[in-house]
Design an enzyme around this catalytic site. Sequence first.
Site, PDB file in Angstrom:
ATOM      1  N   PRO A  88       0.846  -1.203   0.000  1.00 41.98           N
ATOM      2  CA  PRO A  88       0.000   0.000   0.000  1.00 41.98           C
ATOM      3  C   PRO A  88       0.877   1.246   0.000  1.00 41.98           C
ATOM      4  O   PRO A  88       1.946   1.258   0.620  1.00 41.98           O
ATOM      5  CB  PRO A  88      -0.783  -0.121   1.318  1.00 41.98           C
ATOM      6  N   CYS A  89       0.450   2.261  -0.715  1.00 44.81           N
ATOM      7  CA  CYS A  89       1.254   3.485  -0.847  1.00 44.81           C
ATOM      8  C   CYS A  89       1.080   4.375   0.377  1.00 44.81           C
ATOM      9  O   CYS A  89       0.018   4.925   0.605  1.00 44.81           O
ATOM     10  CB  CYS A  89       0.849   4.251  -2.104  1.00 44.81           C
ATOM     11  N   GLN A  90       2.128   4.506   1.159  1.00 43.10           N
ATOM     12  CA  GLN A  90       2.121   5.430   2.286  1.00 43.10           C
ATOM     13  C   GLN A  90       3.323   6.355   2.136  1.00 43.10           C
ATOM     14  O   GLN A  90       4.384   5.915   1.721  1.00 43.10           O
ATOM     15  CB  GLN A  90       2.296   4.680   3.618  1.00 43.10           C
TER      16      GLN A  90
END
Length: 366
Positions: A88-90
């Site tokens: 997931p893009c964080q």
Amino acid sequence: KKIKVLSLFSGCGGLDLGFLGGFSFSGKDYERLDTDVVFANDFDPDAVNCYNSNALLVKDSAKSICKDVREIEDQEFPDFDVMIAGFPCQPFSNAGNRKGVNDKNGRGTLFEECERILKYKISQKKKPKAFLFENVRGILSSKMPDGKTTVPNEIKARMEKLGYNVSMQLVCASDYGVPQKRYRVLIIGVDKKIGSFSFEKMKELVCKENIPSETFGKQEKLLLGSILKDVPKEEFWEYTKATQNDKMPESYKEGKSWKDIPPEDLTPRFKKIYDDPKKYHSPKFFRRFAFGEINGTITASSQPENCGITHPIENRRFTVREIARIQSFPDNYDFSKIPLQSRYKVIGNAVPPILGWVVAKTLTET
């Protein structure tokens, strides 16, 4: 000697199936590759259960472990040649300034977990040969905490420091055999001593293998009518009563959305949204792709306000098997061991297996 693959954020196994091969889709065989998944992991129990119930994945390879990757110690990861991860893009911390954004163990965000594992293997003189990171296209505009560097450029810089040649591109899955206009960013690194990954060779492989492609030929095999032909009848997750009652006029069904209906013909619910689109973020309710189109993105939420999930002519969501086909899962991939709504979620989150296969075959031939 098989290429050992370590899979993180494995979900229900779409990317892993692509990296293994040995499946059929829409009358075409995708050969078994010279690979073996030696480790797979996800923290979603439904995704893990689905993964582990599929012989296409676990017959010859490791079962998926249900655990937060941040809780897995360095020495627990087996040696591997290729890391695959759709994290997931964080936004994540700058190197060396890790306070405030990490958990109690002082570990990083989910990308930094990938970095941690690669660094550890390198420190043990067991450097992996390559990696594949997959993400939504929104990552391209995502910035680091300094507000200057984009997340992909930060990833590229960090991986180059570890001795990898990094190639990065926004791709559309329908160019690589998937019957869906699904845009994703691929970041692929290869040990500098070996070479670098070529996206041009992915295109060449599609043509060489006669894989249907929106850009490179045989597009008609990706059209929704072709994909849904002879699909087995199956249960589907029904819309809410409110949604079911918002029926579109017959003349605005196939290949249309509620925005194509004249305002005077809208139901009261849609009229409210039409009158104040900013308040409702201009949703794409009932965006129906026609049988003669390639379907839009299948999302994990599978809500009617997200395009891609409504049947072309019936007032319902696609069935599980229909969205599985749109994601290029073979018909013998089993989703039945998890709750109905979870099936939609894990399929929507998956990397389409055929896209994974094209990347894997190109990468293993590098």
